[in-house]
Motif scaffolding. Structure first.
Motif, PDB file in Angstrom:
ATOM      1  N   MET A 160     110.841   9.242  32.041  1.00  0.00           N
ATOM      2  CA  MET A 160     110.153  10.140  31.103  1.00  0.00           C
ATOM      3  C   MET A 160     109.134  10.993  31.866  1.00  0.00           C
ATOM      4  O   MET A 160     108.313  10.451  32.609  1.00  0.00           O
ATOM      5  CB  MET A 160     109.392   9.300  30.061  1.00  0.00           C
ATOM      6  N   PRO A 161     109.150  12.327  31.665  1.00  0.00           N
ATOM      7  CA  PRO A 161     108.114  13.131  32.320  1.00  0.00           C
ATOM      8  C   PRO A 161     106.742  12.815  31.721  1.00  0.00           C
ATOM      9  O   PRO A 161     106.651  12.405  30.561  1.00  0.00           O
ATOM     10  CB  PRO A 161     108.530  14.578  31.996  1.00  0.00           C
ATOM     11  N   GLN A 162     105.699  13.014  32.523  1.00  0.00           N
ATOM     12  CA  GLN A 162     104.336  12.820  32.000  1.00  0.00           C
ATOM     13  C   GLN A 162     104.085  13.847  30.896  1.00  0.00           C
ATOM     14  O   GLN A 162     104.508  15.004  31.031  1.00  0.00           O
ATOM     15  CB  GLN A 162     103.307  13.067  33.114  1.00  0.00           C
ATOM     16  N   HIS A 163     103.414  13.421  29.835  1.00  0.00           N
ATOM     17  CA  HIS A 163     103.098  14.334  28.730  1.00  0.00           C
ATOM     18  C   HIS A 163     101.574  14.513  28.665  1.00  0.00           C
ATOM     19  O   HIS A 163     100.832  13.546  28.458  1.00  0.00           O
ATOM     20  CB  HIS A 163     103.639  13.770  27.407  1.00  0.00           C
ATOM     21  N   ILE A 164     101.149  15.772  28.808  1.00  0.00           N
ATOM     22  CA  ILE A 164      99.719  16.076  28.890  1.00  0.00           C
ATOM     23  C   ILE A 164      99.294  16.907  27.683  1.00  0.00           C
ATOM     24  O   ILE A 164      99.987  17.852  27.305  1.00  0.00           O
ATOM     25  CB  ILE A 164      99.453  16.931  30.170  1.00  0.00           C
ATOM     26  N   GLY A 165      98.151  16.557  27.094  1.00  0.00           N
ATOM     27  CA  GLY A 165      97.564  17.384  26.029  1.00  0.00           C
ATOM     28  C   GLY A 165      96.402  18.196  26.604  1.00  0.00           C
ATOM     29  O   GLY A 165      95.722  17.727  27.522  1.00  0.00           O
ATOM     30  N   ILE A 166      96.209  19.406  26.081  1.00  0.00           N
ATOM     31  CA  ILE A 166      95.058  20.235  26.523  1.00  0.00           C
ATOM     32  C   ILE A 166      94.324  20.748  25.294  1.00  0.00           C
ATOM     33  O   ILE A 166      94.963  21.152  24.314  1.00  0.00           O
ATOM     34  CB  ILE A 166      95.490  21.509  27.299  1.00  0.00           C
ATOM     35  N   VAL A 203     103.653  19.869  28.501  1.00  0.00           N
ATOM     36  CA  VAL A 203     102.263  20.205  28.187  1.00  0.00           C
ATOM     37  C   VAL A 203     102.145  20.672  26.735  1.00  0.00           C
ATOM     38  O   VAL A 203     102.806  21.629  26.319  1.00  0.00           O
ATOM     39  CB  VAL A 203     101.730  21.306  29.137  1.00  0.00           C
ATOM     40  N   THR A 204     101.301  19.987  25.978  1.00  0.00           N
ATOM     41  CA  THR A 204     101.071  20.340  24.567  1.00  0.00           C
ATOM     42  C   THR A 204      99.620  20.786  24.393  1.00  0.00           C
ATOM     43  O   THR A 204      98.702  20.110  24.876  1.00  0.00           O
ATOM     44  CB  THR A 204     101.351  19.114  23.664  1.00  0.00           C
ATOM     45  N   GLY A 205      99.430  21.901  23.708  1.00  0.00           N
ATOM     46  CA  GLY A 205      98.070  22.360  23.418  1.00  0.00           C
ATOM     47  C   GLY A 205      97.645  21.893  22.035  1.00  0.00           C
ATOM     48  O   GLY A 205      98.461  21.864  21.102  1.00  0.00           O
ATOM     49  N   PHE A 206      96.379  21.511  21.894  1.00  0.00           N
ATOM     50  CA  PHE A 206      95.816  21.174  20.576  1.00  0.00           C
ATOM     51  C   PHE A 206      94.875  22.306  20.171  1.00  0.00           C
ATOM     52  O   PHE A 206      94.095  22.794  20.999  1.00  0.00           O
ATOM     53  CB  PHE A 206      95.082  19.828  20.631  1.00  0.00           C
ATOM     54  N   LEU A 207      94.977  22.721  18.908  1.00  0.00           N
ATOM     55  CA  LEU A 207      94.271  23.932  18.459  1.00  0.00           C
ATOM     56  C   LEU A 207      92.835  23.644  18.005  1.00  0.00           C
ATOM     57  O   LEU A 207      92.556  22.583  17.427  1.00  0.00           O
ATOM     58  CB  LEU A 207      95.036  24.578  17.299  1.00  0.00           C
ATOM     59  N   ASN A 208      91.966  24.604  18.296  1.00  0.00           N
ATOM     60  CA  ASN A 208      90.586  24.564  17.768  1.00  0.00           C
ATOM     61  C   ASN A 208      89.800  23.318  18.166  1.00  0.00           C
ATOM     62  O   ASN A 208      89.150  22.680  17.335  1.00  0.00           O
ATOM     63  CB  ASN A 208      90.588  24.728  16.245  1.00  0.00           C
ATOM     64  N   GLY A 209      89.894  22.949  19.411  1.00  0.00           N
ATOM     65  CA  GLY A 209      89.092  21.842  19.933  1.00  0.00           C
ATOM     66  C   GLY A 209      89.509  20.498  19.373  1.00  0.00           C
ATOM     67  O   GLY A 209      90.685  20.263  19.081  1.00  0.00           O
ATOM     68  N   PHE A 210      88.525  19.602  19.202  1.00  0.00           N
ATOM     69  CA  PHE A 210      88.840  18.235  18.748  1.00  0.00           C
ATOM     70  C   PHE A 210      89.355  18.225  17.307  1.00  0.00           C
ATOM     71  O   PHE A 210      89.989  17.261  16.878  1.00  0.00           O
ATOM     72  CB  PHE A 210      87.599  17.345  18.891  1.00  0.00           C
ATOM     73  N   HIS A 265     101.861  11.277  19.889  1.00  0.00           N
ATOM     74  CA  HIS A 265     102.527  12.193  20.829  1.00  0.00           C
ATOM     75  C   HIS A 265     102.878  11.499  22.155  1.00  0.00           C
ATOM     76  O   HIS A 265     103.402  12.147  23.056  1.00  0.00           O
ATOM     77  CB  HIS A 265     101.642  13.413  21.102  1.00  0.00           C
ATOM     78  N   HIS A 266     102.539  10.229  22.265  1.00  0.00           N
ATOM     79  CA  HIS A 266     102.774   9.477  23.519  1.00  0.00           C
ATOM     80  C   HIS A 266     102.206  10.239  24.707  1.00  0.00           C
ATOM     81  O   HIS A 266     102.883  10.419  25.737  1.00  0.00           O
ATOM     82  CB  HIS A 266     104.278   9.215  23.729  1.00  0.00           C
ATOM     83  N   LEU A 267     100.959  10.701  24.537  1.00  0.00           N
ATOM     84  CA  LEU A 267     100.336  11.441  25.644  1.00  0.00           C
ATOM     85  C   LEU A 267     100.004  10.477  26.785  1.00  0.00           C
ATOM     86  O   LEU A 267      99.608   9.326  26.555  1.00  0.00           O
ATOM     87  CB  LEU A 267      99.037  12.114  25.186  1.00  0.00           C
ATOM     88  N   ASP A 268     100.171  10.979  28.001  1.00  0.00           N
ATOM     89  CA  ASP A 268      99.716  10.205  29.161  1.00  0.00           C
ATOM     90  C   ASP A 268      98.256  10.506  29.442  1.00  0.00           C
ATOM     91  O   ASP A 268      97.544   9.679  30.009  1.00  0.00           O
ATOM     92  CB  ASP A 268     100.558  10.557  30.394  1.00  0.00           C
ATOM     93  N   ALA A 269      97.831  11.720  29.085  1.00  0.00           N
ATOM     94  CA  ALA A 269      96.425  12.086  29.312  1.00  0.00           C
ATOM     95  C   ALA A 269      96.081  13.308  28.481  1.00  0.00           C
ATOM     96  O   ALA A 269      96.958  14.059  28.059  1.00  0.00           O
ATOM     97  CB  ALA A 269      96.173  12.389  30.788  1.00  0.00           C
TER      98      ALA A 269
END
Ligand code: F6P
Length: 373
Positions: A1-7, A36-43, A100-104
């Motif tokens: 599985m590739p690493q999954h990153i949130g920003i 790479v997944t982006g999360f909208l409008n901060g936290f 989302h099974h994020l790695d980080a």
């Protein structure tokens, strides 16, 4: 599985955020094969699970754009306004991360963001942060991106105000951003040849400012530029704040602490606009026509400077390497000419203020600038 990153990007926006997202996203995807997944409008986007896939198309053509393609907010995971209530959304944030099974998660932000990121580290998430803010006040890094662009904007404004101040033989007060830290006022003031620079770190005496202006007038210079950080305070105001802070530290009960915090908030609410009062006061003390320019959010808008594009791209691409090495709980910082990793725990809750013995203050004094004391 590739690493999954949130920003996500959080706090006030600044030029360079998109350059950092692009650097991180492209290096993570194209060099390390991550998703790479982006999360909208901060936290808030993390709490509400609002996402955007950062694919090649999303990451393309954004290097020179101001603002942030992800949107931002000052929302905190543990105290988020929802409707007319303020709720602890930490569990929702953790649930989204795991769904989302994020790695980080990578958080791009200033001082507040570093504190919120550390809370998530303590809640068990893998977090890496990047330092952004036009205030340049994040602990343990020599620079945050956004600062260089704001410095250019403020300096150009001061240059332009010089010619109108000279033509009319006026005092022009220029308010720049910086509530607690005066780096922008200090550097823009030095770059723009300000005659007076007022910083939050050095309480001022209006009489001394007026005396410095009178001395200029007597030597034939009939205009003056006064650069003021929005958080600068007079000696009396600084003493009032210091005594409230002391009283709050000593208070025995939560009720007393809350009451003193209320007084502090009231003080800071009323302090907004203090440059209007200062402008009037200087006009009265010097009998010279005086005008005020508040640069405000202009300083945060528009395309990033070349230096901010380079720095943000460097931070973003280095960050992808840190994620690939699965090193978490760190902020990437510029120390000297190297990017280093510092524990978020050591950054959170600390501010990098202008020390009164900073060499740039001595440099300003040597070229005749008054710091209002
Ligand atoms: O923290 C960065 C900053 O630009 C400060 O210099 C300024 O005081 C503040 O944000 C303004 O915040 P807002 O955009 O919420 O008005």
């Amino acid at each position: 599985m590739p690493q999954h990153i949130g920003i996500l990007t959080s706090g006030g926006d600044c030029p360079g955020l998109n350059a950092a997202i692009r650097g991180l996203g492209k290096a993570a995807r194209d060099h390390y094969g991550m998703r790479v997944t982006g999360f909208l409008n901060g936290f808030r986007g993390l709490a509400n699970d609002q996402t955007v896939e950062l694919d090649g198309a999303m990451l393309s053509g954004i290097l020179t754009d101001g603002g942030t393609i992800l949107g931002t907010s000052r929302d905190k995971p543990h105290r988020m306004p929802i409707g007319d209530r303020v709720l602890d959304m930490t569990d929702a944030v953790l649930a989204t991360y795991h769904r989302h099974h994020l790695d980080a998660l990578v958080c791009l932000g200033g001082g507040g963001t570093q504190k919120n990121a550390q809370r998530l580290v303590e809640a068990g998430l893998n977090v890496v942060t990047l330092p952004k803010t036009i205030d340049n006040d994040i602990a343990l890094t020599d620079r945050s991106f956004g600062f260089d662009t704001a410095l250019q904007i403020a300096t150009e404004a001061i240059d332009r105000l010089h010619s109108t101040a000279t033509s009319h033989e006026r005092i022009i007060v220029v308010e720049v951003m910086g509530h607690r830290a005066g780096w922008l006022a200090l550097e823009a003031g030095i770059a723009g040849g300000a005659d007076v620079i007022l910083l939050p770190e050095i309480p001022y005496d209006a009489e001394k400012i007026a005396a410095a202006i009178r001395t200029r007038t007597q030597s034939g210079k009939r205009f003056s530029i006064v650069v003021v950080a929005e958080g600068a305070m007079s000696v009396e105001e600084a003493a009032e704040v210091a005594s409230l802070l002391k009283a709050r530290d000593k208070a025995d009960s939560k009720k007393d602490r809350t009451a003193i915090s209320g007084k502090l908030s009231k003080f800071h609410d009323e302090h907004v606009g203090h440059t209007i009062r200062l402008t009037r006061k200087l006009e009265k003390l010097t009998s010279q026509e005086t005008r005020l320019t508040i640069l405000g959010h202009l300083q945060r808008g528009g395309t990033p400077s070349a230096a901010d594009r380079v720095f943000a791209t460097w931070l973003g691409t280095e960050c992808a390497g840190v994620l690939h090495a699965r090193q978490y709980g760190v902020m990437l910082a510029l120390q000297g000419n190297r990017i280093v990793r510092v524990p978020i725990a050591e950054v959170a809750g600390r501010k990098r203020l202008v020390p009164p013995d900073h060499p740039l203050i001595a440099a300003g004094r040597h070229v005749g600038t008054s710091f209002g004391i």
